[in-house]
Design a protein around this motif. Structure first.
Motif, PDB file in Angstrom:
ATOM      1  N   THR A  62       0.666  -1.574   0.040  1.00 13.10           N
ATOM      2  CA  THR A  62      -0.150   0.240   0.327  1.00 13.10           C
ATOM      3  C   THR A  62       0.764   1.187   0.335  1.00 13.10           C
ATOM      4  O   THR A  62       0.428   2.106  -0.846  1.00 13.10           O
ATOM      5  CB  THR A  62      -1.284   0.011   0.982  1.00 13.10           C
ATOM      6  N   ALA A  63       1.795   1.310   0.883  1.00 14.41           N
ATOM      7  CA  ALA A  63       2.945   2.591   0.259  1.00 14.41           C
ATOM      8  C   ALA A  63       3.938   2.393  -0.729  1.00 14.41           C
ATOM      9  O   ALA A  63       4.772   1.821  -1.346  1.00 14.41           O
ATOM     10  CB  ALA A  63       3.934   2.111   1.677  1.00 14.41           C
ATOM     11  N   PRO A  68       2.197   8.655  -4.636  1.00 17.12           N
ATOM     12  CA  PRO A  68       2.008   8.365  -2.941  1.00 17.12           C
ATOM     13  C   PRO A  68       0.149   8.728  -3.459  1.00 17.12           C
ATOM     14  O   PRO A  68      -0.719   7.921  -2.789  1.00 17.12           O
ATOM     15  CB  PRO A  68       2.039   9.779  -2.643  1.00 17.12           C
ATOM     16  N   GLY A  69      -0.215   9.080  -4.849  1.00 18.77           N
ATOM     17  CA  GLY A  69      -1.998   9.032  -4.691  1.00 18.77           C
ATOM     18  C   GLY A  69      -2.061   7.764  -5.555  1.00 18.77           C
ATOM     19  O   GLY A  69      -3.267   7.398  -5.400  1.00 18.77           O
ATOM     20  N   LEU A  70      -1.534   7.023  -5.087  1.00 18.87           N
ATOM     21  CA  LEU A  70      -2.167   5.222  -5.589  1.00 18.87           C
ATOM     22  C   LEU A  70      -2.692   4.970  -4.779  1.00 18.87           C
ATOM     23  O   LEU A  70      -2.999   3.410  -4.497  1.00 18.87           O
ATOM     24  CB  LEU A  70      -0.484   4.507  -6.112  1.00 18.87           C
ATOM     25  N   VAL A  71      -1.400   5.018  -2.984  1.00 16.30           N
ATOM     26  CA  VAL A  71      -2.033   4.674  -2.165  1.00 16.30           C
ATOM     27  C   VAL A  71      -4.152   4.409  -2.042  1.00 16.30           C
ATOM     28  O   VAL A  71      -3.918   3.953  -1.389  1.00 16.30           O
ATOM     29  CB  VAL A  71      -1.753   5.565  -0.712  1.00 16.30           C
ATOM     30  N   PRO A  72      -4.718   5.267  -1.913  1.00 16.03           N
ATOM     31  CA  PRO A  72      -6.039   5.132  -1.883  1.00 16.03           C
ATOM     32  C   PRO A  72      -6.611   4.009  -2.495  1.00 16.03           C
ATOM     33  O   PRO A  72      -7.359   2.979  -2.426  1.00 16.03           O
ATOM     34  CB  PRO A  72      -6.495   6.171  -1.668  1.00 16.03           C
ATOM     35  N   LEU A  73      -5.831   4.059  -3.851  1.00 17.93           N
ATOM     36  CA  LEU A  73      -6.297   2.796  -5.108  1.00 17.93           C
ATOM     37  C   LEU A  73      -5.900   1.565  -4.143  1.00 17.93           C
ATOM     38  O   LEU A  73      -6.555   0.619  -4.103  1.00 17.93           O
ATOM     39  CB  LEU A  73      -5.676   3.530  -5.734  1.00 17.93           C
ATOM     40  N   ALA A 116       3.953   6.628   2.702  1.00 18.34           N
ATOM     41  CA  ALA A 116       3.689   6.087   4.141  1.00 18.34           C
ATOM     42  C   ALA A 116       3.080   7.471   4.781  1.00 18.34           C
ATOM     43  O   ALA A 116       1.867   7.308   5.466  1.00 18.34           O
ATOM     44  CB  ALA A 116       4.600   5.300   5.079  1.00 18.34           C
ATOM     45  N   ARG A 117       3.997   8.232   5.027  1.00 21.48           N
ATOM     46  CA  ARG A 117       3.574   9.653   5.557  1.00 21.48           C
ATOM     47  C   ARG A 117       2.481  10.564   4.996  1.00 21.48           C
ATOM     48  O   ARG A 117       1.650  10.675   5.780  1.00 21.48           O
ATOM     49  CB  ARG A 117       5.166  11.126   5.401  1.00 21.48           C
ATOM     50  N   ARG A 118       2.537   9.956   4.070  1.00 21.00           N
ATOM     51  CA  ARG A 118       1.241  10.875   3.447  1.00 21.00           C
ATOM     52  C   ARG A 118       0.329  10.576   3.894  1.00 21.00           C
ATOM     53  O   ARG A 118      -1.126  11.484   4.290  1.00 21.00           O
ATOM     54  CB  ARG A 118       1.226  11.028   1.737  1.00 21.00           C
ATOM     55  N   PHE A 119      -0.112   9.268   4.103  1.00 17.66           N
ATOM     56  CA  PHE A 119      -1.060   8.821   4.087  1.00 17.66           C
ATOM     57  C   PHE A 119      -1.203   7.873   5.968  1.00 17.66           C
ATOM     58  O   PHE A 119      -2.481   7.083   6.303  1.00 17.66           O
ATOM     59  CB  PHE A 119      -1.667   7.574   3.081  1.00 17.66           C
ATOM     60  N   ASP A 120      -0.191   8.650   6.403  1.00 17.53           N
ATOM     61  CA  ASP A 120       0.276   7.960   7.939  1.00 17.53           C
ATOM     62  C   ASP A 120      -0.192   6.426   8.125  1.00 17.53           C
ATOM     63  O   ASP A 120      -0.338   5.713   8.504  1.00 17.53           O
ATOM     64  CB  ASP A 120      -0.715   8.335   8.898  1.00 17.53           C
TER      65      ASP A 120
END
Ligand SMILES: Cc1cc2nc3c(=O)[nH]c(=O)nc-3n(C[C@H](O)[C@H](O)[C@H](O)COP(=O)(O)OP(=O)(O)OC[C@H]3O[C@@H](n4cnc5c(N)ncnc54)[C@H](O)[C@@H]3O)c2cc1C
Length: 390
Positions: A62-63, A68-73, A116-120
């Motif tokens: 997930t990270a 970084p925009g791929l994390v929610p996906l 990882a930082r951007r989405f905690d």
């Protein structure tokens, strides 16, 4: 309907999905689950070994260091992988944990930490000494390198997931034509005609998820098919250190590019073999015509890897015990193409996986279904707009 369509006569549907590989099978599933009258067309048999989605395993993280925009996906895909596992009653995902290894300030470690930082996300940075101690197969790691441990990383079984998604779609009402090649797509009036040798399919919209064959069906997309070999190696001595729990999935950045791989696990490819390969970039992968790709393998396919392995991953045989050709579909910025080329209301594409698309397949399927249905996307994917290159 199923294999080798010969019956003739036009077929009508609201939507046709062309290509039932990783992304198309999921799109078919999400459209059918939304109650859409949808037909999926696949040239071969779902789960075949001729495109981008074979070889027994794909890494799920997930990270996402790629963007970084791929994390929610990835997060949404993880939920849908769980749902598909439950619906199919199959074990599609194997939790393993993952290590993203490289120079402390390099692309792999820094890219993973940024996402990882951007989405905690709960990742852990391991300094080189700890990596060497806890993962002895990475004992060559120099002090200036580090690893990010993502405990939720996993392996997904590509062939089984594709079959499961197609079956789930059919159970939800989708029709499929397999063993059937699409020969052309015409945008006509307010709909589309999808041509096969046996008949025309008429629909309001077409979703083209043809992987490395995408450019043969949709003109003017910035994609190229790239031939990428996969290799499996047998331990030269004790296989125990290569068990998945001691040698989890990893990507390791080296001076000459990056290598990826994972250890021994049941049902993840040939028994007793460790799967390893090179990341795209810096190595000799060739741009190919997907219809004419050379599927034979030779020493040239693993020469770079075998030169790196004795130091990077010791304890393996000098040459692979097995190799197979796979392909990726690459875009200039290595990000996906998801959406409507030229904003055409009849056409949706899902392609340009750029070698990191399998983990996102279910989320991509849902996102493409949202585009078809004109729904507000659940996830912001503006960076995958197919028109971003002008
Ligand atoms: C060696 C390797 C390792 C990888 N490792 C990872 C990883 O660890 N993690 C990760 O997330 N990603 C990974 N990837 C990338 C991932 O596998 C791809 O992003 C993903 O499989 C792309 O799926 P796709 O649906 O775009 O293509 P495909 O699965 O190839 O699907 C395209 C489908 O369209 C069909 N088709 C094409 N033309 C026609 C036509 N004219 N008519 C009918 N059907 C047609 C094809 O037969 C095919 O089934 C890896 C890729 C490779 C090659």
């Amino acid at each position: 309907m199923s294999g080798g369509d010969t019956s003739g006569g036009d077929l009508h549907a609201d939507v046709v999905v062309v290509g039932l590989g990783a992304w198309g099978a999921s799109t078919l599933w999400r459209l059918a689950a939304a109650g859409v009258d949808v037909v999926g067309v696949e040239r071969f048999t779902p789960g075949h070994p001729l495109g981008s989605s074979h070889g027994g395993s794909r890494m799920f993280r997930t990270a996402c260091l790629e963007h970084p925009g791929l994390v929610p996906l990835a997060q949404r895909s993880g939920e849908l992988w769980a749902e598909l596992s439950q619906v199919s009653g199959r074990r599609l995902v194997e939790p393993t944990g993952g290590l993203l290894i490289g120079p402390r300030d390099g692309h792999v470690v820094e890219g993973t930490l940024a996402a990882a930082r951007r989405f905690d996300l709960p990742v852990e940075l391991l300094e080189a000494g700890r990596v060497r101690e806890e993962y002895p197969l990475h004992a060559s790691l120099p002090d200036s390198h580090a690893a990010v441990l993502e405990k939720t990383a996993a392996l997904v079984r590509p062939e089984q997931t594709i079959r499961a998604a197609v079956e789930a779609a059919v159970a939800a009402g989708a029709r499929t034509l397999t063993g059937t090649a699409v020969e052309g797509i015409e945008l006509v009036g307010d709909g589309v005609v999808v041509r096969t040798a046996a008949r025309n399919l008429r629909a309001g919209q077409v979703v083209v998820t043809a992987g490395p064959w995408l450019s043969s069906l949709v003109a003017d997309l910035p994609v190229e098919a790239v031939r990428m070999p996969m290799t499996w190696f047998a331990p030269s001595g004790d296989p125990a250190p290569f068990a998945l729990d001691r040698f989890p999935v990893f990507i390791r950045e080296l001076d000459e590019g990056a290598i990826w791989g994972h250890g021994l696990g049941a049902d993840l490819g040939p028994a007793g073999e460790v799967k390893l390969g090179l990341e795209d970039g810096g190595s000799a992968f060739s741009v190919v015509d997907a219809a004419a790709v050379d599927r034979s393998v030779s020493e040239a396919d693993w020469a770079v890897l075998t030169r790196l392995l004795p130091d990077a991953v010791p304890g393996l045989g000098a040459a692979p015990t097995r190799a197979a050709v796979c392909m990726i579909t690459r875009t200039p910025d290595r990000q996906f193409l998801l959406g409507r080329p030229r904003a055409d209301p009849r056409l949706v594409v899902g392609g340009g996986c750029s070698g990191h698309g399998f983990k996102h397949a279910t989320g991509v399927g849902e996102a493409l279904a949202d585009v078809v249905l004109g729904r507000e996307p659940r996830i912001e994917l503006g960076f995958t707009n197919p028109n971003r290159f002008g």
